[in-house]
Motif scaffolding. Structure first.
Motif, PDB file in Angstrom:
ATOM      1  N   UNK A   1       0.843  -1.213   0.000  1.00  0.00           N
ATOM      2  CA  UNK A   1       0.000   0.000   0.000  1.00  0.00           C
ATOM      3  C   UNK A   1       0.868   1.249   0.000  1.00  0.00           C
ATOM      4  N   UNK A   2       1.935   1.256   0.804  1.00  0.00           N
ATOM      5  CA  UNK A   2       2.852   2.404   0.854  1.00  0.00           C
ATOM      6  C   UNK A   2       3.536   2.604  -0.492  1.00  0.00           C
ATOM      7  N   UNK A   3       3.951   1.490  -1.112  1.00  0.00           N
ATOM      8  CA  UNK A   3       4.702   1.577  -2.366  1.00  0.00           C
ATOM      9  C   UNK A   3       3.847   2.150  -3.497  1.00  0.00           C
ATOM     10  N   UNK A   4       2.543   2.033  -3.342  1.00  0.00           N
ATOM     11  CA  UNK A   4       1.662   2.571  -4.373  1.00  0.00           C
ATOM     12  C   UNK A   4       1.383   4.072  -4.173  1.00  0.00           C
ATOM     13  N   UNK A   5       1.777   4.618  -3.006  1.00  0.00           N
ATOM     14  CA  UNK A   5       1.545   6.040  -2.718  1.00  0.00           C
ATOM     15  C   UNK A   5       2.864   6.791  -2.819  1.00  0.00           C
ATOM     16  N   UNK A   6       3.230   7.169  -4.026  1.00  0.00           N
ATOM     17  CA  UNK A   6       4.550   7.758  -4.239  1.00  0.00           C
ATOM     18  C   UNK A   6       4.667   9.153  -3.621  1.00  0.00           C
ATOM     19  N   UNK A   7       3.542   9.777  -3.315  1.00  0.00           N
ATOM     20  CA  UNK A   7       3.618  11.094  -2.692  1.00  0.00           C
ATOM     21  C   UNK A   7       3.703  11.001  -1.165  1.00  0.00           C
ATOM     22  N   UNK A   8       3.569   9.793  -0.638  1.00  0.00           N
ATOM     23  CA  UNK A   8       3.687   9.594   0.810  1.00  0.00           C
ATOM     24  C   UNK A   8       5.175   9.538   1.155  1.00  0.00           C
ATOM     25  N   UNK A   9       5.643  10.347   2.143  1.00  0.00           N
ATOM     26  CA  UNK A   9       7.073  10.328   2.496  1.00  0.00           C
ATOM     27  C   UNK A   9       7.558   8.962   2.954  1.00  0.00           C
ATOM     28  N   UNK A  10       6.622   8.137   3.408  1.00  0.00           N
ATOM     29  CA  UNK A  10       7.027   6.794   3.849  1.00  0.00           C
ATOM     30  C   UNK A  10       7.307   5.868   2.671  1.00  0.00           C
ATOM     31  N   UNK A  11       6.923   6.292   1.474  1.00  0.00           N
ATOM     32  CA  UNK A  11       7.191   5.489   0.264  1.00  0.00           C
ATOM     33  C   UNK A  11       8.690   5.288   0.102  1.00  0.00           C
ATOM     34  N   UNK A  12       9.460   6.373   0.171  1.00  0.00           N
ATOM     35  CA  UNK A  12      10.914   6.271   0.013  1.00  0.00           C
ATOM     36  C   UNK A  12      11.546   5.503   1.171  1.00  0.00           C
ATOM     37  N   UNK A  13      10.947   5.668   2.361  1.00  0.00           N
ATOM     38  CA  UNK A  13      11.458   4.911   3.508  1.00  0.00           C
ATOM     39  C   UNK A  13      11.304   3.412   3.266  1.00  0.00           C
ATOM     40  N   UNK A  14      10.139   2.986   2.750  1.00  0.00           N
ATOM     41  CA  UNK A  14       9.901   1.566   2.483  1.00  0.00           C
ATOM     42  C   UNK A  14      10.876   1.042   1.441  1.00  0.00           C
ATOM     43  N   UNK A  15      11.181   1.871   0.428  1.00  0.00           N
ATOM     44  CA  UNK A  15      12.155   1.457  -0.595  1.00  0.00           C
ATOM     45  C   UNK A  15      13.550   1.320   0.015  1.00  0.00           C
ATOM     46  N   UNK A  16      13.924   2.279   0.849  1.00  0.00           N
ATOM     47  CA  UNK A  16      15.254   2.230   1.466  1.00  0.00           C
ATOM     48  C   UNK A  16      15.384   1.015   2.387  1.00  0.00           C
ATOM     49  N   UNK A  17      14.325   0.727   3.141  1.00  0.00           N
ATOM     50  CA  UNK A  17      14.343  -0.461   3.999  1.00  0.00           C
ATOM     51  C   UNK A  17      14.491  -1.718   3.146  1.00  0.00           C
ATOM     52  N   UNK A  18      13.714  -1.784   2.059  1.00  0.00           N
ATOM     53  CA  UNK A  18      13.817  -2.943   1.157  1.00  0.00           C
ATOM     54  C   UNK A  18      15.231  -3.077   0.605  1.00  0.00           C
TER      55      UNK A  18
END
Length: 911
Positions: free
Chosen positions: A681-698
């Motif tokens: 769900x986060x990865x689909x919301x590119x305008x959410x600041x947590x999107x980049x966090x989820x990518x960095x964690x991955x």
């Protein structure tokens, strides 16, 4: 530099590409690196004419895991490869070829024979090394050593000379294990005991001093009667006390032989009287020495009977002579009875023919430094993994016997002893023992025999470096890489090779020392510090793999089917520590599936955002600082560090069988099945600041996972390491040192990123709740339905908060259309977890009436099966007369049916 990941993983494209790149760029080359901790492994040298089999796959995959892990840890590494000349195996092949041509080694002579042996070795040798490359073995191939190389052979001769000069090697005439096919002596370890069905002949020998009175004797070998020089009975056997000192007539050739009393005789075996043939049995030989009996050798080297057996039998093949001798006993009235008999018979390991105990002049080695070899293990200077193999090693050392090191072979290291022409060869005064031979060779003749193959390979850990050379390179490399770090081998050669290498190192590495070695001296001379013992690979029925049984797959076919990495992962996944491995292709398939899962996980990550900021660990950690970690990110990072610690512990304890399980559970279970799904769900919301966090964690998790997996699956991890942009152009995964769990935790803390253990614990509880919900759905056959309603009653207010904050995730991963938090729920099946109880709303999930009807029919059917099973087991005719395993099977089946019936009844009641 990052690159696009293709839709599907194809090992045929990835594996050859990377192996060629590694070799071309010297990734496996081991050199002395001052200031770095060394880590070295010596490959157990496979036979030069051998081909890859499943045992090699396991053994070399384990070694590769150790050496690749050491590279990742930044150590100065060396994996030293080579092959063994395999004296008997190679000579047998060449002699077979000569027989097919209508000639023999004796006819063509030693020089021509050795030319053919070298040609055979060149034509067939080295194939296995290329096959090991296909497996991904990261040896320093530049150093490949063959035990018949000139430099190595010189080391073997030097060892012989040193041991001879120190009094450990001597020549003696005694009984040896003799292979009539290869016509050479064998060590006890080269003899395989096999159960054989034969005959037990009972015969009678007439008492010389009392004509008409007979002594009955049983034997399995009537063909050796002609070599009998006594009959022995036990001193305490009342039946025969009056006969001791008298004589019997040997039936043929007819001759008086004495009756002697000896404690070696078993009173209760056979008739209690033993025919003594000192030249053809070890027990008889010992009895003969005690009673000064003559030795009559009735057997030729090729297994035919000699002239000493008499004109009637001379030249006859040994088993034909057995029948002929038995027939003659019958003809002369000396045969009393014949019984079927099964006993264990020694077979030549290589030629697979029954061996003969044979009187022969051979070279022997008294094992040196036996007590120090025991102490090295007892004091933990050398460690066995698993530890239980120490007992096997020590048992052998406590029962050690002198080693027959000479072989009547031409292919091998020739014994460096020369005899003065015309002199008495039994007189050491006429011997010349040296590395290079006498200065006047025209006056000397070299011993025809070669050394036992193991008498060269037991020098492997230091002879490969050029010992006893004292040039700067040899001394520098030995100082850096010796003692080697880890020996990986099977338990079947603890005697053959492991113990002998230890004693050779203790005696030969370093200056000659007569007195006992100190612990520090032992530690400096041992050939390796850790011995990792693995089991044998057997088929799914527990049988040893062999071409004869047709149950041994070709590893190259498996690599073609599953990929080298898939095979490597699969074989380690099913290898319990130190125990035998039950192999089946289905059990290996998990490796290929795991490769595909890893590939797809990286491709999914790449599809959700650029991977151009991954070149260093620091760059990824910098990206993590941009946004606070959510609960699932805290949880997966916590699991990542826990897994790193698990792997560190497994390597430290040599529990490599656990590696694949830990990594599979983390990568497939924790990361793919939970974190990726929860983060979609986060990865689909590119305008959410947590999107980049989820990518960095991955990116951080995948990076660490690839390094942890690299020793097991080197090709796919190298490919994905580059595709995910984890290194600069021209670098490899091994060039980036693997951080420890503590180092990574400290690095994250320095960047202000603290993994919240409490948040991680909450996610574990959410995971448990989801698993409970899935289980309840599965019970009612609605696991795949996504439109059900779930109710949750929280354990307390804090649990309710956790559930509320994760409702969307729970709904998605449990597969529900609706989730409701309630104070209480009635009439619904549920399951209790740490956060509370999750219930399935049956009205939203199933047609209750239809399900009740289905379950009722199933219950009726199971009740009939239970009644039939109970009736069967109450029937005395079945219980008393059927085989025990059949009765036990019926009991087990009944118990399973009863359990299934009770479960269906419970489900029906809940409806």
């Amino acid at each position: 530099m990052a690159q696009e990941i293709n839709q599907g993983y194809d090992p045929k494209e990835v594996e050859p590409k990377w192996y060629a790149a590694w070799e071309e760029n010297g990734c496996f080359e081991g050199e002395v690196q001052e200031g770095k901790e060394s880590y070295s492994i010596m490959i157990p040298p496979p036979n030069v004419t051998g081909i890859l089999h499943m045992g090699h796959v396991l053994d070399n995959t384990l070694q590769d895991i150790f050496i690749r892990r050491a590279r990742l840890e930044g150590k100065s590494t060396l994996w030293f490869p080579g092959t063994d000349h395999a004296s008997i195996a190679t000579q047998t092949k060449v002699e077979q070829a000569l027989r097919n041509e209508g000639t023999s080694r004796r006819e063509i002579g030693r020089e021509k024979f050795l030319e053919r042996a070298w040609q055979w070795s060149d034509d067939h040798g080295g194939k296995i090394l290329n096959q090991l490359r296909k497996l991904g073995a990261s040896c320093d191939w530049r150093r490949t050593t063959f035990t018949m190389d000139e430099s190595y052979e010189r080391s073997v001769r030097a060892a012989f000379v040193k041991l001879y000069e120190r009094g450990y090697i001597y020549r003696g005439k005694r009984l040896v294990n003799w292979c009539p096919s290869s016509q050479t002596a064998l060590s006890n370890e080269e003899v395989i005991m096999k159960p054989q069905k034969g005959k037990f002949w009972k015969m009678r020998y007439e008492i010389v001093e009392e004509p008409g009175r007979y002594l009955e004797i049983s034997t399995t070998r009537p063909e050796t009667i002609m070599g009998d020089t006594a009959v022995a009975v036990h001193p305490d056997d009342e039946r025969y006390k009056d006969l001791v000192g008298k004589h019997v007539w040997r039936p043929f050739p007819r001759e008086e032989i004495p009756i002697v009393a000896d404690h070696a005789v078993e009173k209760d075996f056979g008739t209690g009287a033993l025919k003594v043939t000192p030249a053809h049995d070890q027990v008889d030989f010992d009895i003969g020495k005690r009673h000064d009996l003559p030795l009559i050798d009735v057997m030729n080297p090729d297994g035919t009977l000699s002239e000493a057996a008499g004109e009637e039998f001379a030249g006859m093949e040994r088993f034909a002579a057995r029948k002929a001798a038995a027939k003659k006993l019958e003809e002369i009235g000396a045969l009393v009875d014949v019984e079927d008999y099964e006993n264990n018979v020694g077979f030549s390991e290589r030629a697979d023919v029954p061996i003969e105990p044979r009187l022969s002049e051979q070279w022997y080695l008294k094992y040196p430094k036996v007590e120090e070899a025991k102490a090295a293990v007892e004091k933990g200077i050398i460690k066995f993994h698993p530890k239980r193999w120490e007992k096997v090693y020590l048992h052998w050392l406590n029962n050690i016997q002198d080693w027959c090191i000479s072989r009547q072979l031409w292919w091998g290291q020739r014994i460096p002893v020369w005899y003065k022409k015309g002199g008495d060869r039994t007189d050491p005064a006429n011997w010349h023992v040296s590395v290079d031979g006498p200065s006047d060779p025209e006056n000397w003749e070299q011993d025809d025999d070669a050394l036992d193959t193991w008498a060269s390979s037991y020098l492997w850990p230091f002879a490969t470096f050029g010992w006893p050379n004292t040039d700067e390179k040899t001394l520098k490399e030995l100082a850096h890489f010796y003692p080697t770090s880890t020996l990986v081998t099977g338990f079947d050669i603890i005697f053959f090779w492991v113990a002998r290498m230890i004693m050779a190192g203790l005696e030969l590495y370093g200056e000659d020392k007569k007195e006992a070695l100190t612990d520090d001296e032992i530690a400096a001379r041992i050939p390796f510090k850790d011995i990792f013992i693995h089991g044998l690979i057997r088929d799914s029925k527990g049988r040893k793999m062999s071409k004869t049984l047709g149950n041994s797959p070709d590893p190259l076919d498996l690599i073609e089917k599953f990929g080298a990495d898939g095979l490597r992962f699969g074989i380690i996944n099913i290898a319990p520590s130190g125990s035998d491995i039950l192999f089946s292709e289905e059990r290996i398939e998990i490796g290929r599936n795991f490769c595909n899962k890893l590939w797809n996980a990286c491709r999914f990550r790449q599809m959700n955002g650029a991977v151009d900021s991954n070149a260093s660990l620091d760059s990824i950690i910098d990206r993590l600082k941009a946004s606070p970690l959510d609960g699932y990110s805290n949880w997966i990072l916590n699991r990542m560090i826990e897994t790193m610690r698990e792997i560190e512990g497994q390597f430290a304890k040599f529990e490599l069988h656990q590696l694949t399980h830990s990594l599979y559970n983390f990568v497939w279970g924790d990361f793919c099945d939970w974190y990726v799904e929860a983060s979609k769900a986060l990865l689909q919301k590119k305008d959410d600041p947590r999107h980049d966090m989820a990518l960095a964690v991955s990116d951080l998790v995948i990076r660490q996972a690839l390094q942890l997996l690299n020793p097991i699956m080197p090709h796919i991890t190298e490919e994905l390491w580059h595709a995910m942009g984890y290194c600069e152009e021209g670098a490899y995964i091994q060039d980036t040192q693997l951080a420890t769990a503590d180092e990574l935790s400290a690095k994250l803390a320095e960047a202000g990123i603290k993994v919240d253990a409490a948040a991680a614990a909450n996610v574990e509880q959410v995971k448990e709740l989801i698993s409970k919900a899935r289980a309840v759905k599965a019970e009612y056959n609605v696991a795949s339905k996504r439109d059900v309603t779930l109710f949750v009653t929280a354990a307390d207010d804090a649990s309710a908060t956790v559930v509320s904050e994760n409702l969307d995730t729970i709904k998605k991963l449990a597969g529900a259309a609706t989730i409701e938090l309630k104070d209480s729920v009635d009439g619904c099946p549920g399951s209790v977890g740490a956060l509370g109880t999750v219930y399935l709303d049956l009205s939203s999930a199933i047609d209750v009436e239809a399900e009740k009807e289905r379950l009722s029919k199933e219950l009726e059917k199971l009740n009939k099966q239970v009644a039939a099973g109970e009736g069967k087991l109450k029937n005395p005719k079945f219980v008393d007369k059927a085989p025990a395993n059949v009765v036990e099977g019926a009991r087990k089946q009944l118990a399973e049916t009863q359990a299934k019936r009770d479960e269906i009844a419970r489900l029906l009641e809940s409806l």
